[in-house]
Design an enzyme around this catalytic site. Structure first.
Site, mmCIF file in Angstrom:
data_model
loop_
_atom_site.group_PDB
_atom_site.id
_atom_site.type_symbol
_atom_site.label_atom_id
_atom_site.label_comp_id
_atom_site.label_asym_id
_atom_site.label_seq_id
_atom_site.Cartn_x
_atom_site.Cartn_y
_atom_site.Cartn_z
ATOM 1 N N ALA A 10 -44.160 -40.923 48.687
ATOM 2 C CA ALA A 10 -45.368 -40.892 48.048
ATOM 3 C C ALA A 10 -46.418 -42.142 48.050
ATOM 4 C CB ALA A 10 -45.031 -40.597 46.460
ATOM 5 N N ARG A 16 -58.153 -37.878 51.712
ATOM 6 C CA ARG A 16 -58.741 -36.562 51.517
ATOM 7 C C ARG A 16 -59.053 -36.158 49.909
ATOM 8 N NH1 ARG A 16 -54.567 -33.924 55.513
ATOM 9 N NH2 ARG A 16 -53.594 -35.629 54.970
ATOM 10 N N GLN A 76 -44.280 -49.518 50.003
ATOM 11 C CA GLN A 76 -44.665 -49.446 51.257
ATOM 12 C C GLN A 76 -46.116 -49.864 51.280
ATOM 13 O OE1 GLN A 76 -45.819 -45.770 53.231
ATOM 14 N NE2 GLN A 76 -45.277 -46.429 55.276
ATOM 15 N N GLY A 81 -46.934 -44.320 58.334
ATOM 16 C CA GLY A 81 -46.544 -43.102 58.657
ATOM 17 C C GLY A 81 -45.325 -42.662 57.772
ATOM 18 N N ASN A 172 -44.361 -26.979 59.689
ATOM 19 C CA ASN A 172 -43.444 -27.749 58.890
ATOM 20 C C ASN A 172 -43.730 -28.062 57.295
ATOM 21 O OD1 ASN A 172 -41.729 -29.941 58.392
ATOM 22 N ND2 ASN A 172 -43.061 -31.507 59.326
ATOM 23 N N ASN A 230 -53.591 -31.985 49.923
ATOM 24 C CA ASN A 230 -54.242 -32.959 50.542
ATOM 25 C C ASN A 230 -55.642 -33.292 50.333
ATOM 26 O OD1 ASN A 230 -52.027 -33.652 52.287
ATOM 27 N ND2 ASN A 230 -52.609 -31.754 53.466
ATOM 28 N N ARG A 335 -57.088 -31.601 15.212
ATOM 29 C CA ARG A 335 -56.233 -32.705 15.855
ATOM 30 C C ARG A 335 -55.016 -33.208 15.536
ATOM 31 N NH1 ARG A 335 -61.275 -36.220 13.752
ATOM 32 N NH2 ARG A 335 -59.983 -38.107 15.105
HETATM 33 C C1 UD1 Z 1 -47.057 -34.070 56.834
HETATM 34 C C2 UD1 Z 1 -46.289 -33.830 58.385
HETATM 35 C C3 UD1 Z 1 -46.750 -32.309 58.653
HETATM 36 C C4 UD1 Z 1 -46.571 -31.164 57.584
HETATM 37 C C5 UD1 Z 1 -47.015 -31.659 56.284
HETATM 38 C C6 UD1 Z 1 -46.558 -30.860 55.163
HETATM 39 C C7 UD1 Z 1 -45.871 -35.905 59.389
HETATM 40 C C8 UD1 Z 1 -46.281 -36.878 60.506
HETATM 41 N N1 UD1 Z 1 -46.387 -34.949 59.027
HETATM 42 O O1 UD1 Z 1 -48.324 -34.046 57.120
HETATM 43 O O2 UD1 Z 1 -45.794 -32.282 59.820
HETATM 44 O O3 UD1 Z 1 -46.669 -30.146 58.143
HETATM 45 O O4 UD1 Z 1 -46.657 -33.064 55.879
HETATM 46 O O5 UD1 Z 1 -47.168 -31.036 54.015
HETATM 47 O O6 UD1 Z 1 -45.067 -36.336 58.581
HETATM 48 N N2 UD1 Z 1 -46.464 -40.772 53.104
HETATM 49 C C9 UD1 Z 1 -45.966 -42.081 52.925
HETATM 50 N N3 UD1 Z 1 -46.267 -42.939 53.621
HETATM 51 C C10 UD1 Z 1 -46.835 -43.050 54.757
HETATM 52 C C11 UD1 Z 1 -47.458 -41.759 55.150
HETATM 53 C C12 UD1 Z 1 -47.378 -40.656 54.222
HETATM 54 O O7 UD1 Z 1 -45.237 -42.295 51.882
HETATM 55 O O8 UD1 Z 1 -47.293 -44.040 55.483
HETATM 56 C C13 UD1 Z 1 -46.270 -39.735 52.213
HETATM 57 C C14 UD1 Z 1 -47.496 -39.159 51.620
HETATM 58 O O9 UD1 Z 1 -47.668 -39.695 50.297
HETATM 59 C C15 UD1 Z 1 -47.218 -37.714 51.256
HETATM 60 C C16 UD1 Z 1 -46.308 -37.441 52.359
HETATM 61 O O10 UD1 Z 1 -45.998 -38.785 53.046
HETATM 62 O O11 UD1 Z 1 -46.694 -37.540 49.993
HETATM 63 C C17 UD1 Z 1 -46.882 -36.745 53.660
HETATM 64 O O12 UD1 Z 1 -48.054 -37.402 54.036
HETATM 65 P P1 UD1 Z 1 -49.456 -36.809 54.456
HETATM 66 O O13 UD1 Z 1 -50.530 -37.845 54.857
HETATM 67 O O14 UD1 Z 1 -49.784 -35.976 53.461
HETATM 68 O O15 UD1 Z 1 -49.208 -35.895 55.635
HETATM 69 P P2 UD1 Z 1 -49.631 -34.617 56.194
HETATM 70 O O16 UD1 Z 1 -50.974 -34.651 57.059
HETATM 71 O O17 UD1 Z 1 -49.492 -33.517 55.016
HETATM 72 MG MG MG Z 2 -49.538 -33.912 53.088
#
Ligand code: UD1
Ligand code: MG
Length: 474
Positions: A10, A16, A76, A81, A172, A230, A335
């Site tokens: 999270a 976005r 983090q 990633g 995924n 997103n 209220r």
């Molecule tokens: C990710 C997956 C994708 C999948 C999708 C499902 C990867 C590379 N991709 O993409 O294959 O179909 O979720 O919803 O995993 N986060 C962190 N730290 C980071 C990056 C992300 O904690 O450095 C957390 C975000 O807060 C989020 C989750 O990981 O809750 C997923 O990240 P997000 O950026 O939403 O990935 P997607 O592009 O949705």
């Molecule tokens: Mg996502």
């Protein structure tokens, strides 16, 4: 093997969403996105719950402390990633047993699907199992690339996918069960050689496979469960799907919902069978509505309790307790601290705050009741104001049983109107009225005869008055 650790990712900025609120704190159906995910994992028997936080750290940590105080959080600092976030989470936990990793932005996931994934994972003794679904519009999701024998080859992100891979509908979910020891060994091998320069958790599956591990891709039936949020459009889409799901379940349980599209019941609210919800109604927060109540049209109840047989029409109520067979509205604002007794009434254009209204008492029209206790069977005439604020402090008013407050009374608090007492219409009551007395506090009327003919001659009023002997007097 059994579930040892649950990791919720999270930390992302949620770019976005274009919001100052961290993405996982955006709400649908009475819970934050993270709240929905934590609810889904709450029934699993994992020993450790670890939440990776980053963007908006303080806010997310404070929220976690509130809704999941047993969870630990890992910080983090920079977005590296999903693989990097998982590395950080694992650094602080034991690698024994099964590690379940999921994202904090998939609010539709259910505990049942997570359990089904874990069951497949444990039965097959897989190195990793990923939950997948066939999405009619897979744009933005990682695609599941399978080999000819149907086994999972790898997951490719949209940005890194070839046209051929982009045409794959199986996506995924971002939910994975791992053999903890194997995950710990593989996760250090991640590389950031992708379009975002990040460590992708998805790549761990390929690493495990190349190391000889077997990987399961568990396809779930309903893609709705894996929807990731997103952006704002996806937020609204998930909210609407959840609304439909909740409404369907309520209708199956015996609730009448006249217009399910315009009726929103938070997942945190309770509505009993034989309640009727009319169009445009929002049952929000911890609200509980008992059997036989009729709510709406166009009413909001936030953190309210409504007893059986009550009705609420075109009104906005927060933190109110509405008694059995009580009647609220139309256009009423209740209220926090309002408690309406059995068969009582808060009628049209009435506002109440911190007010206890006894059984059978009525405030039928156009009144403000703030900081008051009203006994049983009393009637508060139209346009009465409980004058509770002296500009500095709030004061309390007590109205006894079977009192009749005349229309347009000002009850200037602190004040007590005794049992069975009356006040005369239009009175400004500044002193207590003893039981059985009538309080009269208004100027005596005097009529100035003939005034209109003298002062407004030539008007229609003067013409009308001149038709009467009385009108010419004076
Ligand atoms: C990710 C997956 C994708 C999948 C999708 C499902 C990867 C590379 N991709 O993409 O294959 O179909 O979720 O919803 O995993 N986060 C962190 N730290 C980071 C990056 C992300 O904690 O450095 C957390 C975000 O807060 C989020 C989750 O990981 O809750 C997923 O990240 P997000 O950026 O939403 O990935 P997607 O592009 O949705
Ligand atoms: Mg996502």
């Amino acid at each position: 093997m059994s579930l040892e650790t649950v990791v919720v990712l999270a930390a992302g900025e949620g770019t976005r969403m274009k919001s100052t609120t961290p993405k996982v704190l955006h709400e649908i159906s009475g819970l934050t996105l993270l709240g929905h995910v934590l609810h889904a994992v709450s029934g699993l028997k994992g020993k450790n719950l670890c939440i990776v936080v980053g963007a908006g750290r303080e806010l997310v940590e404070a929220h976690v402390a509130q809704i999941a105080p047993h969870a630990t959080t890992v910080f983090q600092e920079h977005r590296g990633g999903t693989g990097h976030a998982t590395q950080l989470a694992l650094a602080g936990t034991s690698s024994q047993g099964t590690v379940l990793v999921l994202a904090g932005d998939t609010p539709m996931l259910t505990g049942a699907s997570l359990e089904a994934l874990l069951e497949v994972h444990h039965k097959g003794k897989f190195a990793a199992s990923v939950m997948t679904a066939e999405h009619p519009d897979p744009t933005g999701y990682g695609r599941i690339v399978r080999s000819e024998d149907g086994s999972l080859l790898r997951i490719v992100e949209e940005r890194d996918a070839s046209d051929e891979e982009k045409a794959i509908y199986e996506v995924n979910s971002g939910v994975y069960a791992f053999d903890g020891v194997k995950l710990a060994a593989a996760i250090g091998k991640l590389k950031n050689d992708n379009s975002q320069g990040e460590l992708y958790l998805t790549d761990v599956l390929e690493i495990l496979r190349n190391d000889g591990g077997s990987i399961a891709a568990v396809l779930i039936e309903d893609f709705i469960e894996i929807l990731g949020v997103n952006d704002r459009a996806q937020l609204a889409e998930s909210a609407a799907l959840l609304r439909d799901l909740i409404n369907d379940n309520l209708m199956k349980a015996g609730v009448t919902i006249v217009d399910p599209i315009s009726t929103w019941v938070d997942s945190t609210a309770t509505v009993e069978s034989d309640v009727t919800l009319l169009p445009g109604t929002w049952i929000a927060g911890s609200t509980k509505v008992a059997s036989g109540a009729v709510i709406g049209p166009r009413s909001t109840l936030l953190n309210c309790t409504v007893a059986s047989g009550a009705q609420v029409i075109e009104s906005h109520c927060t933190g109110a307790v509405i008694g059995a067979n009580a009647s609220v509205g139309p256009f009423t604002y209740l209220r926090p601290g309002t408690q309406l007794g059995t068969s009582s009434k808060a009628g049209a254009f009435v506002e109440m705050k911190n007010a206890v209204v006894g059984d059978g008492s009525k405030v039928p029209h156009l009144s403000y009741v703030g900081d008051a206790t009203i006994g049983e069977g009393s009637n508060i005439g139209a346009a009465t104001i409980f004058v509770n604020y002296d500009g500095v402090e709030k004061h309390h008013t007590v109205v006894g049983d079977h009192v009749r407050i005349g229309s347009d009374s000002m009850l200037v608090a602190p004040i007590t109107i005794g049992d069975g007492a009356y006040t005369a219409a239009g009175s400004v009551i500044t002193e207590d009225v003893p039981p059985g007395a009538i309080g009269v506090a208004r100027a005596k009327q005097r009529n100035v005869l003939g005034w209109v003919l003298r002062k407004r001659s030539g008007t229609k009023s003067a013409d009308a008055a001149s038709r009467h002997d009385d009108g010419k007097k004076g």
